[in-house]
Every structure is written in C-alpha cells, then in structure tokens.
Design a protein around this motif. Structure first.
Motif, short mmCIF file in Angstrom:
data_model
loop_
_atom_site.label_atom_id
_atom_site.label_comp_id
_atom_site.label_asym_id
_atom_site.label_seq_id
_atom_site.Cartn_x
_atom_site.Cartn_y
_atom_site.Cartn_z
N ALA A 260 0.82 -1.21 0.00
CA ALA A 260 0.00 0.00 0.00
C ALA A 260 0.86 1.26 0.00
O ALA A 260 0.50 2.26 -0.63
N VAL A 261 2.00 1.21 0.66
CA VAL A 261 2.89 2.38 0.70
C VAL A 261 3.51 2.61 -0.67
O VAL A 261 3.62 3.76 -1.12
N ALA A 262 3.91 1.57 -1.37
CA ALA A 262 4.57 1.70 -2.66
C ALA A 262 3.62 1.47 -3.82
O ALA A 262 4.07 1.17 -4.93
N PHE A 263 2.33 1.65 -3.61
CA PHE A 263 1.34 1.35 -4.65
C PHE A 263 1.55 2.19 -5.91
O PHE A 263 1.47 1.68 -7.02
N ASP A 264 1.82 3.47 -5.76
CA ASP A 264 1.98 4.35 -6.93
C ASP A 264 3.17 3.95 -7.80
O ASP A 264 3.09 4.00 -9.02
N SER A 265 4.25 3.55 -7.18
CA SER A 265 5.45 3.22 -7.96
C SER A 265 5.38 1.83 -8.58
O SER A 265 6.10 1.54 -9.53
N LEU A 266 4.52 0.95 -8.08
CA LEU A 266 4.44 -0.41 -8.62
C LEU A 266 3.62 -0.50 -9.89
O LEU A 266 3.86 -1.36 -10.73
N GLY A 267 2.63 0.33 -10.01
CA GLY A 267 1.81 0.34 -11.22
C GLY A 267 0.92 -0.89 -11.34
O GLY A 267 0.53 -1.51 -10.35
N TRP A 268 0.61 -1.24 -12.59
CA TRP A 268 -0.29 -2.36 -12.86
C TRP A 268 0.31 -3.70 -12.47
O TRP A 268 -0.40 -4.63 -12.09
N PHE A 269 1.64 -3.81 -12.57
CA PHE A 269 2.30 -5.06 -12.18
C PHE A 269 2.07 -5.34 -10.70
O PHE A 269 1.74 -6.46 -10.32
N GLY A 270 2.24 -4.34 -9.87
CA GLY A 270 2.02 -4.51 -8.43
C GLY A 270 0.58 -4.84 -8.11
O GLY A 270 0.30 -5.64 -7.22
N LEU A 271 -0.36 -4.23 -8.84
CA LEU A 271 -1.77 -4.52 -8.63
C LEU A 271 -2.09 -5.96 -9.00
O LEU A 271 -2.80 -6.67 -8.27
N ALA A 272 -1.55 -6.43 -10.11
CA ALA A 272 -1.80 -7.81 -10.54
C ALA A 272 -1.18 -8.81 -9.57
O ALA A 272 -1.80 -9.83 -9.22
N GLU A 273 0.03 -8.53 -9.11
CA GLU A 273 0.68 -9.43 -8.15
C GLU A 273 -0.08 -9.49 -6.83
O GLU A 273 -0.24 -10.56 -6.25
N MET A 274 -0.57 -8.37 -6.35
CA MET A 274 -1.32 -8.37 -5.09
C MET A 274 -2.66 -9.07 -5.28
O MET A 274 -3.13 -9.75 -4.38
N PHE A 275 -3.26 -8.92 -6.44
CA PHE A 275 -4.51 -9.62 -6.71
C PHE A 275 -4.29 -11.13 -6.66
O PHE A 275 -5.09 -11.87 -6.08
N LEU A 276 -3.20 -11.61 -7.27
CA LEU A 276 -2.90 -13.05 -7.23
C LEU A 276 -2.60 -13.52 -5.81
O LEU A 276 -3.00 -14.62 -5.41
N PHE A 277 -1.90 -12.69 -5.03
CA PHE A 277 -1.59 -13.05 -3.65
C PHE A 277 -2.86 -13.18 -2.83
O PHE A 277 -3.06 -14.17 -2.11
N ILE A 278 -3.75 -12.20 -2.93
CA ILE A 278 -5.00 -12.23 -2.18
C ILE A 278 -5.89 -13.38 -2.67
O ILE A 278 -6.58 -14.03 -1.88
N LEU A 279 -5.86 -13.65 -3.95
CA LEU A 279 -6.64 -14.76 -4.50
C LEU A 279 -6.19 -16.10 -3.91
O LEU A 279 -7.03 -16.92 -3.52
N THR A 280 -4.89 -16.31 -3.79
CA THR A 280 -4.41 -17.58 -3.21
C THR A 280 -4.81 -17.69 -1.74
O THR A 280 -5.15 -18.78 -1.28
N VAL A 281 -4.78 -16.58 -1.02
CA VAL A 281 -5.19 -16.63 0.38
C VAL A 281 -6.68 -16.93 0.49
O VAL A 281 -7.10 -17.74 1.33
N PHE A 282 -7.49 -16.34 -0.35
CA PHE A 282 -8.92 -16.60 -0.30
C PHE A 282 -9.28 -17.99 -0.78
O PHE A 282 -10.28 -18.56 -0.34
N VAL A 283 -8.49 -18.56 -1.67
CA VAL A 283 -8.71 -19.95 -2.07
C VAL A 283 -8.49 -20.87 -0.87
O VAL A 283 -9.27 -21.80 -0.62
N ALA A 284 -7.43 -20.61 -0.11
CA ALA A 284 -7.18 -21.40 1.10
C ALA A 284 -8.31 -21.20 2.12
O ALA A 284 -8.76 -22.16 2.75
N TYR A 285 -8.78 -19.98 2.26
CA TYR A 285 -9.88 -19.69 3.18
C TYR A 285 -11.16 -20.42 2.74
O TYR A 285 -11.86 -21.02 3.57
N ALA A 286 -11.46 -20.39 1.46
CA ALA A 286 -12.66 -21.08 0.95
C ALA A 286 -12.54 -22.59 1.15
O ALA A 286 -13.53 -23.26 1.47
N TYR A 287 -11.34 -23.13 0.98
CA TYR A 287 -11.12 -24.56 1.19
C TYR A 287 -11.42 -24.94 2.64
O TYR A 287 -12.11 -25.93 2.91
N VAL A 288 -10.88 -24.16 3.57
CA VAL A 288 -11.10 -24.45 4.99
C VAL A 288 -12.57 -24.28 5.34
O VAL A 288 -13.14 -25.07 6.09
N TRP A 289 -13.20 -23.27 4.80
CA TRP A 289 -14.62 -23.03 5.06
C TRP A 289 -15.46 -24.19 4.52
O TRP A 289 -16.37 -24.69 5.17
#
Length: 119
Positions: A82-111
C-alpha cells in the motif's frame, strides 16, 4: 547517531513506565489469595477437569491459530504494498490480486471443509 537519541529516550520512558506500573500494582494491590485465584480462568465458567498428564486438544484450535497466522502475514505484506502502490503500477496490482486470490482460495477450502464450524 543524534537522530536515534529521541527514540532511545522514548524507549527508556516506556520501559520505566512499564516497570513502575507493575511494581506499583504489586505493592498497592490486594493480596487475598484463595482457591479461586489459583484456578485457571475459562470465561467465567467452572474449569473442566483435565487428566493428570495433560489432555488432547481438538485440531480445530490449531487450525484457527494457523488461519490467524495466514491472515496476519497477509496483512504484513499488504502494508508495504500500500505504501509503494503508486510506484508499482499495474504489475504490483496484478501481483497483489494473485496473492489475495491464493489466500482466499485457502480460506474457501477451509470453510468448505467445515474447519470454521464449532460443534
């Protein structure tokens, strides 16, 4: 080295306050010991008896602890992003989306497996 002096002073004040608070509580607090004070506390109800050699805990306690650690680590990774969001651009947004997606997949599995249900 002069820039660290205020941080050192603040740490000394915080440590002094902590030691002072514990010492004053021990000196001025009531000292009426009874059986109830030595019992373990379980949310205001009578503690359940445990076997002499210890007892077995359900796996759900450990699963809840691991889920907490996973989501806690996720938050630790979100702050620098979040601090370096402006300098990361679209690459940083895509990487964070994939990171959050993997965490939510694990959460959905446990649920889905019923790991969050307390019977």
């Amino acid at each position: 080295m002069d820039t660290y002096v205020p941080v050192l002073i603040l740490a000394l004040i915080a440590g002094g306050f902590a030691v002072f608070s514990v010492a004053m509580g021990a000196m001025t607090g009531p000292k009426r010991y009874n059986r109830a004070k030595y019992d373990s506390y379980e949310c205001g109800i009578e503690p359940t008896p445990q076997p002499v050699g210890g007892g077995r805990f359900p796996v759900k306690y450990y699963l809840t602890a691991m889920l907490f650690i996973v989501f806690d680590i996720e938050i630790v990774f979100l702050y620098p992003w979040a601090v370096a969001f402006d300098s990361l651009g679209w690459f940083g947004l895509a990487e964070m989306f994939l990171f959050i997606l993997t965490v939510f997949v694990a959460y959905a599995y446990v649920w889905r497996r019923g790991g969050l249900e307390w019977d």
